[in-house]
Design an enzyme around this catalytic site. Structure first.
Site, PDB file in Angstrom:
ATOM      1  N   HIS A  38      13.280  23.455   1.467  1.00 43.14           N
ATOM      2  CA  HIS A  38      12.528  24.015   2.597  1.00 43.14           C
ATOM      3  C   HIS A  38      12.203  22.991   3.682  1.00 43.14           C
ATOM      4  O   HIS A  38      11.679  23.335   4.735  1.00 43.14           O
ATOM      5  CB  HIS A  38      11.258  24.738   2.120  1.00 43.14           C
ATOM      6  CG  HIS A  38      10.098  23.848   1.765  1.00 43.14           C
ATOM      7  ND1 HIS A  38       9.072  23.603   2.651  1.00 43.14           N
ATOM      8  CD2 HIS A  38       9.787  23.174   0.636  1.00 43.14           C
ATOM      9  CE1 HIS A  38       8.171  22.827   2.058  1.00 43.14           C
ATOM     10  NE2 HIS A  38       8.593  22.541   0.840  1.00 43.14           N
ATOM     11  N   CYS A  72     -11.456  16.870   7.645  1.00 41.57           N
ATOM     12  CA  CYS A  72     -12.904  17.079   7.608  1.00 41.57           C
ATOM     13  C   CYS A  72     -13.286  18.361   6.895  1.00 41.57           C
ATOM     14  O   CYS A  72     -14.378  18.471   6.365  1.00 41.57           O
ATOM     15  CB  CYS A  72     -13.466  17.082   9.016  1.00 41.57           C
ATOM     16  SG  CYS A  72     -13.651  15.402   9.601  1.00 41.57           S
TER      17      CYS A  72
HETATM   18  C1  LIG Z   1       7.024  18.204   1.244  1.00 37.58           C
HETATM   19  C2  LIG Z   1       7.138  16.929   0.492  1.00 37.58           C
HETATM   20  C3  LIG Z   1       7.106  16.901  -0.911  1.00 37.58           C
HETATM   21  C4  LIG Z   1       6.845  18.138  -1.720  1.00 37.58           C
HETATM   22  O1  LIG Z   1       7.929  19.021  -1.702  1.00 37.58           O
HETATM   23  P1  LIG Z   1       7.724  20.557  -2.135  1.00 37.58           P
HETATM   24  O2  LIG Z   1       9.111  21.114  -2.166  1.00 37.58           O
HETATM   25  O3  LIG Z   1       6.888  21.176  -1.057  1.00 37.58           O
HETATM   26  O4  LIG Z   1       7.063  20.562  -3.455  1.00 37.58           O
HETATM   27  C5  LIG Z   1       7.279  15.694  -1.538  1.00 37.58           C
HETATM   28  N1  LIG Z   1       7.474  14.564  -0.856  1.00 37.58           N
HETATM   29  C6  LIG Z   1       7.527  14.542   0.489  1.00 37.58           C
HETATM   30  C7  LIG Z   1       7.769  13.261   1.206  1.00 37.58           C
HETATM   31  C8  LIG Z   1       7.345  15.722   1.206  1.00 37.58           C
HETATM   32  O5  LIG Z   1       7.378  15.701   2.535  1.00 37.58           O
END
Ligand SMILES: *Cc1c(COP(=O)(O)O)cnc(C)c1O
Length: 387
Positions: free
Chosen positions: A201, A325
């Site tokens: 994603h 915050c």
């Molecule tokens: C988004 C992200 C994750 C987590 O990935 P998911 O598929 O949302 O669990 C891990 N490491 C980095 C650097 C990310 O940007």
């Protein structure tokens, strides 16, 4: 109202071509890839074609790809899996102070279980020093995990150079490439890593699917036990539609990545030049040049990041901040603190991340609205008044 999405590091839209590729795998080709009948074999073929496509993209072999539920699972599996597979060999793990929570939290968990973890510091631009890594290695070190590019400040680490230091001592090296796969070239041989995490994603694929690259011969403890899917490395019925979507996203990135990175880095550099020209007292966070093509991160002094975010949201602009915050902690991002920002400056951070559907008009709109928002909020800020 105009809607401008500038938060591609949080998630990307699923490309309509990805969605179209996935669609048949819900009803028409719904089979379980482990079934022996024709339905199963059809799903199995789609699964293995997808595995081959991803392997080719990162210069791996298909049998070195383990499909997972995303970046978090891949990161957790790499860290916990290596730690528990090698605990007889040693109990020391090295990572950095600016990793994603999907690494930091399992690392803290391992500390509670008796492992020792070194969190390497970074310099003011967010870079890990190879010398620091060399000095941190002990004869008990079993794993080094350093992210390829940081999700907040966009700094790209010299992974090949860092991995070489670990590999020379026979120590496993993992890298989180969730922010880089599909955006800049990622090659497991060139990076010289044993383990690598990615998530669909973040490169125009669906949510809830990713992969862990496991170099042949790497010892890794298994967490999801059950069926023998993924050669026993990860049980559970395959998410065939998601995996097909991941592979289609890979195909599109392979085609478009170079052109997109060129356009995005031009837009990025325009923001890096024009935001400070239009708003006084801002600071660029992250490395000035060694950074993701789609990442800009500024601290806008005397303003609170979340109020900036909400004001921009009312104008249809979606960004992100390292300030928290409204969360229980009140602590700003660990990444911004690690690069040496004081709390106030860290709380004033704004992350702008670009992607496939970002246009020049989007950037114009942001450059028109952001200075107005900053000025309005500063006029109300007690911090600004005192000056
Ligand atoms: C988004 C992200 C994750 C987590 O990935 P998911 O598929 O949302 O669990 C891990 N490491 C980095 C650097 C990310 O940007």
């Amino acid at each position: 109202m105009k809607k401008v999405y500038l938060d591609y590091a949080a998630t990307t839209p699923t490309d309509p071509q990805v969605l179209a590729a996935m669609e048949p795998y819900f009803f028409e080709k719904f089979g379980n890839a482990s079934s022996l009948h024709a339905y199963g074999q059809e799903a199995k073929k789609a699964l293995e074609d997808s595995r081959q496509a991803l392997a080719d993209f990162i210069n791996a072999r298909p049998e070195e790809i383990v499909f997972t539920s995303g970046g978090t699972e891949s990161d957790n599996s790499a860290l916990l899996g290596a730690a528990y597979a090698l605990e007889k060999k040693g109990n020391h793990i090295i990572t950095s102070a600016i990793e994603h929570h999907a690494i930091i939290e399992p690392a803290k968990f391992l500390e509670k279980k008796g492992f020792k973890v070194t969190y390497l510091p970074v310099d003011k631009d967010g870079l890990v020093s190879p010398d620091d890594l060399k000095k941190a290695l002990t004869d008990k070190t079993i794993l080094v995990s350093i992210m390829h590019a940081n999700n907040e400040i966009g700094t790209i680490q010299p992974i090949a150079q860092l991995a070489k230091i670990a590999k020379e001592k026979g120590i496993y090296f993992h890298t989180d490439t969730v922010q880089t796969v599909g955006h800049i070239p990622v090659d497991v041989e060139q990076l010289n890593v044993d383990l690598l995490s990615l998530s669909a994603h973040k490169f125009y694929g669906p949510k809830g699917v990713g992969a862990l690259y496991v170099r042949k011969g790497t010892r890794l403890e298994t967490f999801l036990r059950g069926g023998d899917q993924e050669r026993g490395r990860r049980a559970s019925t395959h998410n065939v539609s998601g995996i097909v979507g991941l592979a289609k996203a890979v195909e599109l990135c392979r085609k478009n990545m170079e052109r997109e990175a060129k356009f995005q880095s031009a837009m990025r550099d325009r923001l890096i030049k024009e935001i400070p020209a239009r708003i006084p007292e801002v600071r660029l966070n992250g490395h000035p040049t060694q950074r993701l093509p789609n990442n800009v991160n500024f601290s806008i002094k005397y303003i609170e990041g979340e109020s900036m975010l909400l004001s921009l949201d009312m104008l249809g602009i979606a960004c992100s901040t390292g300030s928290a915050c409204t969360s229980s902690s009140l602590e700003p991002s660990h990444v911004l603190l690690a690069i040496g920002l004081d709390h106030a400056t860290a709380h004033g951070s704004l992350r702008i991340t670009l992607g496939r559907w970002t246009t020049e008009a989007d950037i114009d709109y942001l450059l028109e609205k952001l200075p107005q928002v900053a000025q309005k909020l500063r006029a109300m800020s007690p911090l600004y008044e005192k000056k």
